[in-house]
Scaffold this active site. Sequence first.
Site, short mmCIF file in Angstrom:
data_model
loop_
_atom_site.label_atom_id
_atom_site.label_comp_id
_atom_site.label_asym_id
_atom_site.label_seq_id
_atom_site.Cartn_x
_atom_site.Cartn_y
_atom_site.Cartn_z
N GLY A 154 0.76 -1.14 -0.08
CA GLY A 154 0.15 0.10 -0.02
C GLY A 154 0.97 1.32 -0.08
O GLY A 154 2.00 1.11 -0.57
N ARG A 155 0.24 2.39 0.50
CA ARG A 155 1.12 3.63 0.64
C ARG A 155 2.38 3.41 1.37
O ARG A 155 3.46 3.82 0.79
CB ARG A 155 0.40 4.70 1.09
CG ARG A 155 -0.94 5.26 0.35
CD ARG A 155 -1.64 6.43 0.87
NE ARG A 155 -1.87 5.82 2.14
CZ ARG A 155 -3.37 5.34 2.22
NH1 ARG A 155 -4.09 5.12 1.31
NH2 ARG A 155 -3.74 5.19 3.74
N ILE A 156 2.35 2.90 2.54
CA ILE A 156 3.55 2.71 3.45
C ILE A 156 4.39 1.83 2.85
O ILE A 156 5.82 1.84 2.88
CB ILE A 156 3.01 2.44 4.80
CG1 ILE A 156 2.25 3.76 5.31
CG2 ILE A 156 4.44 2.26 5.86
CD1 ILE A 156 1.86 3.50 6.60
N THR A 234 5.86 -2.91 11.59
CA THR A 234 5.40 -1.36 11.93
C THR A 234 3.77 -1.56 11.47
O THR A 234 3.38 -0.21 11.40
CB THR A 234 6.19 -0.50 11.16
OG1 THR A 234 6.04 -0.60 9.70
CG2 THR A 234 7.55 -0.49 11.70
N SER A 235 2.92 -2.56 11.50
CA SER A 235 1.72 -2.29 11.10
C SER A 235 0.89 -2.52 12.20
O SER A 235 0.51 -1.44 12.92
CB SER A 235 1.46 -3.53 10.09
OG SER A 235 1.58 -4.71 10.40
N ARG A 236 0.46 -3.65 12.65
CA ARG A 236 -0.22 -3.90 13.85
C ARG A 236 0.22 -5.24 14.70
O ARG A 236 0.43 -6.05 13.93
CB ARG A 236 -1.87 -4.11 13.77
CG ARG A 236 -2.71 -2.90 13.31
CD ARG A 236 -2.85 -2.01 14.49
NE ARG A 236 -3.64 -0.89 14.32
CZ ARG A 236 -3.10 0.37 13.86
NH1 ARG A 236 -1.49 0.50 13.67
NH2 ARG A 236 -3.73 1.45 13.59
N GLU A 265 -0.57 -3.43 23.99
CA GLU A 265 0.28 -2.18 24.14
C GLU A 265 -0.15 -1.40 25.42
O GLU A 265 -1.45 -1.21 25.49
CB GLU A 265 0.37 -1.32 22.90
CG GLU A 265 0.84 -1.97 21.73
CD GLU A 265 0.88 -1.08 20.42
OE1 GLU A 265 0.46 0.13 20.53
OE2 GLU A 265 1.16 -1.75 19.42
N HIS A 284 5.80 1.88 19.26
CA HIS A 284 4.86 2.31 18.44
C HIS A 284 5.00 3.85 18.00
O HIS A 284 4.17 4.70 18.39
CB HIS A 284 3.40 2.17 19.10
CG HIS A 284 2.29 1.99 17.92
ND1 HIS A 284 1.26 1.30 18.26
CD2 HIS A 284 2.11 2.61 16.63
CE1 HIS A 284 0.63 1.41 17.00
NE2 HIS A 284 0.85 2.13 16.09
#
Length: 329
Positions: A154-156, A234-236, A265, A284
Amino acid sequence: MKKVYITRQIAEEALKLLRENANVTVHSGTLPPKKNEIIKNIRDAHGLVALLTDQIDAEIIDHGKQLTIIANVAVGYDNIDLEAATRKGIYVTNTPGVLDDATADLAFTILLAVARRIPEADSFVRSGQWKGWSPNLLLGSDLRDKTLGIIGLGRIGSEVAKRAKCFKMKIVYYQPQRDLEKETNIGVRYVSLEELLSISDFVSLHVPLTSETRSMISRRELNKMKKTAYLINTSRGQVVDEEALYEALTEGEIKGAALDVYDKEPISPDNPLLKLKNIVLTPHIGSATLETRTRMAVLAAENTVKALKNEIPSCIVNPQVLEHRKNKT
């Protein structure tokens, strides 16, 4: 004047915009407000500006009798009950696009950090263990000519791929639908998930949290990776089975990992991952730059103001609400 409740202190530019258009109440603590506090403050609120750590469930939404919008200052929105919001005719918006570069920078930063053993090296120097240069001291891994496997272009994910190109890495990707345009423009190759796991030297995760992606990287997937490979997330946090990851790191199934997100978290002090040297852990902070967090807050504020003025906001993640609101009028 309509009322807006904000669950945390956000950028002053965003607060200024909201205060010019609404009566604004801001939670003063640095930690998320308790559920009863959110309920208390949205009983007569028209807008709710929330963060991804705020669990906005159906019970909370039911108490927001006048809510028009829930503006999430994040790209992800798995913290909000979309069905409940839609049923009540409430817009739910997010902040896509404005954090792509910052999050991609962070993903690549922790990739480099684990590959070159930066936290270990820093600790080595600070603890006084460094007695002189040695040819075998803290040897890491090159990036040049290594394969980066991106799950979710995707974008990231696309921005991470562009950064990898600068390091002369080979890039493959997997997602349910191929993106031929990006394959051409960025120079990446589409492969199956199994092939990506088996050939990649670095695997970077960039997927939303859904029923399909929850624990998508577990024992089976980790066992398919190279023993010299690294996992970057770095997503979830819930995308990775942390127990399986711990076993893979301690048993040498993979070489290392770098995480910015976790199953729970903040991470528990007794989480066994904290004891490992071959993992880089950050709290995060994917979008944590002053410029990016400001842009995110301003976008959420702009969406909120539009909704307060009975205009359609941008970045709606529950588009079904448009039909619902149309039927109500």
